[in-house]
Design an enzyme around this catalytic site. Structure first.
Site: not given
Ligand code: BGP
Length: 489
Positions: A198, A388
């Site tokens: 990201e 993701e």
């Molecule tokens: C993205 C990241 C992850 C992950 C995901 C979910 O921003 O790459 O590391 O955690 O989002 O976000 P969160 O954990 O805040 O729910």
């Protein structure tokens, strides 16, 4: 269903959110190790001691360390990333469960400070190499292809403190040494790599200040990004030199932006948001140069970037092989005043009356995924991966130990359909790795109760729990999806 033979079904994690063992076998600390737990109503903090030794904390996102202060782990604070879900000691058990679901690929990241505890050493920590070699070997045992993120938000803390992090050009050479080690040591075990997770968050995040971030903040963010672009390009070149089999990708936080109204000012603002938040990074990493709109973006905030001739050459020569991204939600852009802003994953916008929202306020929008896939494929014509996607939700363990999560199944069903539509429409999508395929620490809030997994982990926000793994209903469902190559959803 249009998923190609050999489609890479799997799941995704990140070292700092699941490995734990934060100070074991020579690992050095990362920023996440001085970041406290939090919740949706109480943000995470970064802890420090000031120049007189007095403890203090600043917001994890956007906080500035006071002059002379040093990051510190404080006695009475809880740091969920220290233990994560202890993947460090459970990886064999976890990989066996992934194999049972039929994973073709597993996305994980390498903790930089496990290989280079401070980040500026000349030689890597052998224990760190050994751990990742063991994990990759275990994956290969089940024919699971590792998909490795080289940097997932976890610059060694020492580099943050002593060099000022990525706004310092020197970070490029430290990263170069780190990636060279990864490509050399894990040659033959790993062929899919992502340079920065990201990467666009750095600049996207500034929007959260409602247009009020200072010019200095923009200057730092854009310079930080430029250094990461050069580091990424050099990594691509090095990776290809070391092994021509390597497929190296960018990783963008993918959010689909829609204008609120038909006011041309909204339409233009929406386009500019795509440019700043999404295309800015993708264009450099896929096309090897800044988009024409970059000049406008820099001018708007009086940004003056230091870009050398060698940088320009490196960016051109180090374009990525694949475009990968996370996708959780869409958001709304407007120049009009709105009563309520909703957000998540480094963004916030007006509420969309046509969508429903997760318990954490993230918009549920599978159509936005089709939109994103088609738009991006048309722009770059590179193979895409959704690395993701998922629903952070409260899960309940029944008395008999079962966990029923129909909401998660429904979420994935709709997003798989959305991907199928895009493939039907000509998009070359090669893989899908749902986020947090096994429950892990939330990056945004530090919570455990915000669960994404097909596999439940008995670990809680107060730090208690046995770390026992168990299957949710979605586990068997996803197994069927993979076995039928996306047909049986
Ligand atoms: C993205 C990241 C992850 C992950 C995901 C979910 O921003 O790459 O590391 O955690 O989002 O976000 P969160 O954990 O805040 O729910």
């Amino acid at each position: 269903m249009a998923f190609k033979e050999g489609f890479l079904w799997g799941g995704a994690t990140a070292a700092n959110q699941c490995e734990g063992a934060w100070n074991v076998d020579g690992r050095g600390p990362a920023l996440t190790d001085v970041t406290t737990g939090g919740s949706v109503n109480s943000p995470r903090y970064v802890t420090f001691v000031d120049k007189d030794g007095k403890p203090g904390k600043i917001p994890a996102h956007g906080g500035v360390l006071p002059e002379g202060a040093k990051y510190a782990v404080l006695e009475d604070e809880l740091y969920p990333n220290h233990d994560g879900i202890d993947f460090y000691h459970h990886y064999k058990e976890d990989i066996a469960l992934f194999a049972e679901m039929g994973f073709k690929t597993f996305r994980m990241s390498i903790s930089w400070s496990r290989l280079y505890p401070n980040g500026d050493e000349l030689e890597p920590n052998p224990k760190g190499i050994e751990f990742y070699r063991n994990v990759f070997t275990e994956l290969k045992k089940y024919n699971i292809e590792p998909l490795v993120t080289i940097w997932h938000f976890d610059t060694p803390l020492y580099l943050e403190e002593h060099y000022g992090g990525w706004k310092n050009r020197e970070l490029i050479s430290f990263y170069e040494r780190f990636v060279k080690t990864c490509f050399t040591e894990f040659k033959g075990l790993v062929k899919y790599w992502l340079t920065f997770n990201e990467i666009n968050n750095t600049v996207m995040f500034l929007d959260l200040f409602g247009g009020k971030a200072s010019d200095e903040a923009y200057q730092n963010a854009y310079q930080h990004l430029h250094h990461q672009f050069v580091a990424s390009a050099r990594a691509v070149k090095i990776g290809h030199e070391i092994d021509s089999e390597n497929q190296i990708g960018c990783m963008i936080c993918g959010i689909t932006f829609y204008p609120l109204t038909s006011d041309p000012k909204d339409i233009l603002a929406n386009r500019h948001t795509w440019e700043q938040n999404i295309f800015y990074c993708g264009d450099v990493q896929c096309k090897g140069e800044y988009g024409s709109y970059a000049k406008r973006l820099w001018k708007e905030h009086n940004v003056n970037l230091e870009i050398t001739e060698q940088d320009v050459k490196d960016l051109k020569e180090g374009t990525v092989d694949i475009y990968t991204f996370s996708y959780y939600m869409s958001t709304i852009v407007t120049t009009h005043k709105v009563d309520e802003k909703v957000g998540g994953n480094f963004s916030a916008g007006a509420k969309n009356p046509y969508l429903t929202y997760s318990d954490w306020g993230w918009a549920l929008d599978p159509d936005g995924l089709t939109y994103y896939l088609e738009m991006i494929y048309d722009r770059y014509h590179k193979p895409l991966m959704v690395v993701e996607n998922g629903l952070g939700a409260f899960d309940k363990v029944e008395e008999d130990g079962s966990i029923h999560d129909p909401y998660r199944i429904e979420y994935f069903r709709e997003h798989i359909k959305a991907m199928d539509t895009a493939i039907e429409n000509g998009v070359d999508l090669i893989g899908f790795t749902p986020w947090g395929c096994i429950d892990l620490v939330s990056a945004g809030t530090g919570e455990m109760r915000k669960r994404y997994g097909f596999i439940y982990v008995d670990k809680h926000d107060d730090g208690t729990g046995t770390m026992k793994r168990s299957k949710k209903d979605s586990f068997e469902w996803y197994k069927k999806v993979i076995a039928s190559n996306g047909k049986d959803i």
